[in-house]
Design a protein around this motif. Sequence first.
Motif, mmCIF file in Angstrom:
data_model
loop_
_atom_site.group_PDB
_atom_site.id
_atom_site.type_symbol
_atom_site.label_atom_id
_atom_site.label_comp_id
_atom_site.label_asym_id
_atom_site.label_seq_id
_atom_site.Cartn_x
_atom_site.Cartn_y
_atom_site.Cartn_z
ATOM 1 N N GLY A 143 0.833 -1.207 0.000
ATOM 2 C CA GLY A 143 0.000 0.000 0.000
ATOM 3 C C GLY A 143 0.862 1.249 0.000
ATOM 4 N N PRO A 144 0.217 2.424 -0.099
ATOM 5 C CA PRO A 144 0.954 3.687 -0.231
ATOM 6 C C PRO A 144 1.966 3.894 0.884
ATOM 7 C CG PRO A 144 -1.397 4.038 -0.564
ATOM 8 C CD PRO A 144 -1.240 2.620 -0.118
ATOM 9 N N GLY A 145 3.094 4.549 0.559
ATOM 10 C CA GLY A 145 4.145 4.783 1.557
ATOM 11 C C GLY A 145 5.174 5.747 0.990
ATOM 12 N N ASP A 146 6.442 5.521 1.365
ATOM 13 C CA ASP A 146 7.527 6.385 0.898
ATOM 14 C C ASP A 146 8.041 5.841 -0.442
ATOM 15 O OD1 ASP A 146 9.800 7.819 0.400
ATOM 16 O OD2 ASP A 146 10.692 7.524 2.383
ATOM 17 N N PHE A 147 7.797 6.605 -1.489
ATOM 18 C CA PHE A 147 8.157 6.145 -2.837
ATOM 19 C C PHE A 147 9.668 5.936 -2.989
ATOM 20 C CE2 PHE A 147 9.073 6.971 -7.392
ATOM 21 C CZ PHE A 147 8.272 5.977 -7.960
ATOM 22 N N VAL A 393 2.169 11.750 -6.109
ATOM 23 C CA VAL A 393 2.800 12.304 -4.918
ATOM 24 C C VAL A 393 1.703 12.818 -3.990
ATOM 25 C CG1 VAL A 393 4.213 14.231 -4.125
ATOM 26 C CG2 VAL A 393 4.928 12.914 -6.113
ATOM 27 N N SER A 394 1.851 12.543 -2.671
ATOM 28 C CA SER A 394 0.789 12.968 -1.754
ATOM 29 C C SER A 394 1.308 13.864 -0.640
ATOM 30 C CB SER A 394 0.107 11.743 -1.146
ATOM 31 O OG SER A 394 1.065 10.991 -0.431
ATOM 32 N N ASP A 414 0.623 8.093 -2.997
ATOM 33 C CA ASP A 414 -0.678 7.501 -2.745
ATOM 34 C C ASP A 414 -1.168 6.841 -4.039
ATOM 35 O OD1 ASP A 414 -2.906 6.804 -1.391
ATOM 36 O OD2 ASP A 414 -3.766 8.818 -1.262
ATOM 37 N N PHE A 415 -2.012 5.848 -3.897
ATOM 38 C CA PHE A 415 -2.651 5.232 -5.066
ATOM 39 C C PHE A 415 -3.836 4.401 -4.587
ATOM 40 C CE2 PHE A 415 1.049 2.717 -3.762
ATOM 41 C CZ PHE A 415 0.482 1.487 -3.464
ATOM 42 N N THR A 416 -4.706 4.061 -5.527
ATOM 43 C CA THR A 416 -5.871 3.238 -5.162
ATOM 44 C C THR A 416 -5.430 1.785 -5.043
ATOM 45 O OG1 THR A 416 -7.107 4.729 -6.583
ATOM 46 C CG2 THR A 416 -8.256 2.771 -5.808
#
Length: 417
Positions: A143-147, A393-394, A414-416
């Motif tokens: 899931g979303p995190g630090d790219f 980018v979030s 972030d992403f779905t």
Amino acid sequence: MTVNVDAIDLSDIEFWAKPPVERDAAFAVLRRERPLPFYAEPVIEESWIPAGPGYWSVLRHADIEHASRHPEIFSSAAGATNIFDLPVEFLEYFGSMINMDDPRHLRLRRIVARAFSPRMVTRIEQDISLVAQSVVRDLAAHGPGDFVTEVAARVPLEVICRMMGIPEDRYADVFRCSNTILGAQDPEYVPEGADIATALLTAGAELAELLSGLAVQRRETPSDDLVTALALGEVDGERLTDQEIGSFFILLVVAGNETTRNAISSALVALSEHPDQRERWQGNFDAMANSAVEEIVRWATPVTWMRRTATQDTELAGQSIKSGDKLLLFYASANRDEAVFAEPDRFDLNRSPNPHLGFGGNGPHFCLGAHLARKEITEVYRELFTRVPDIRVSGEPQRLRSSFINGIKHLPCDFTV
Ligand code: HEM
């Protein structure tokens, strides 16, 4: 944005903490009003490195091309990646051929270029696709995190380690040491007050030791990896010594990891800020991939400058340069030079032609890993667009405090799911 040319100081570390758009505006003013400014050297408190006489900043595309193409006048032997004058042993230990002139540079480059033979590169290309797939699969699963830590830093590191034949349980050590070597000015990697030189030497020694150990093993039991090619490769009957292999590895790890990682991270920032460009690329991935990757490298310019030192009195940008003078070739400025690029501040994934200097001017030191880096960026975005197509980018990028590397340390995404 109005910028006072006298207020710009490229030696002030605070300049490098500014957002890229402000730095670009300052470079534009300098190119117009003072294209070869001279700056005093940055001050490093409590260091054994003596302050030097200062340096010329080469800012125009044409002047950087000229300096890159005349290595007999603009030499790399006094160090290409540091402003300070350091002992030659130190330079060769850390920088291998990037800190040498021909014929020594050519000898090393020929041995190493052979190791990047078509067969080797084809094998590496398959590895790149596999690494990109597994890294993006993990991202989608977690899931979303630090790219940066989840994606951008992992891909180039794993590719180089696999290519070299480094055991998997040592990848984390390679990552830590390369961070220290390139982020030495940043307190996250070398704590404030710690001695930078000691931190550099310790990290370098750890990498070199790992490699010379592997080289000894591969001479006894050859394998299908780059260490074997380096350990057994010969040019004119000469082989690399273990020390040379160790130093080349330091160069590869540093040159190949941090640069590609920052191109991949900066690309996500740029694509998030330019949804129209992103949509186009996503709709036509293969046809646009080549031009998109070149524009990403121009836009990001992960390596801000390389240094040269004049070997004789000469002239550049109408200015007399004395033998022994230092010059920094600011690719970051050349890549926004309005004399070469139409609308240089526009992110245009179809830009053509795109003669950017992100991989260096077209001289003997032109990036050895350019092909590899292009492939890595392509494969990462192919996977991202396939598995997490709305990734963006979030939050604010956390930037590396360095004049040398245009780096992003952390980047929330972030992403779905
Ligand atoms: C986007 C990623 C990359 C960028 C922006 C980049 C940029 C550069 C630049 C600016 C130079 C110096 C050119 C000059 O002085 O004229 C260079 C040299 C070099 N790069 Fe890269 N690089 C990247 C990726 C890689 C990769 C993936 C590798 C290897 C795995 C690599 C290996 C090298 C080596 C060995 C040199 C020294 C070549 C010599 O001195 O002859 N680079 N790179």
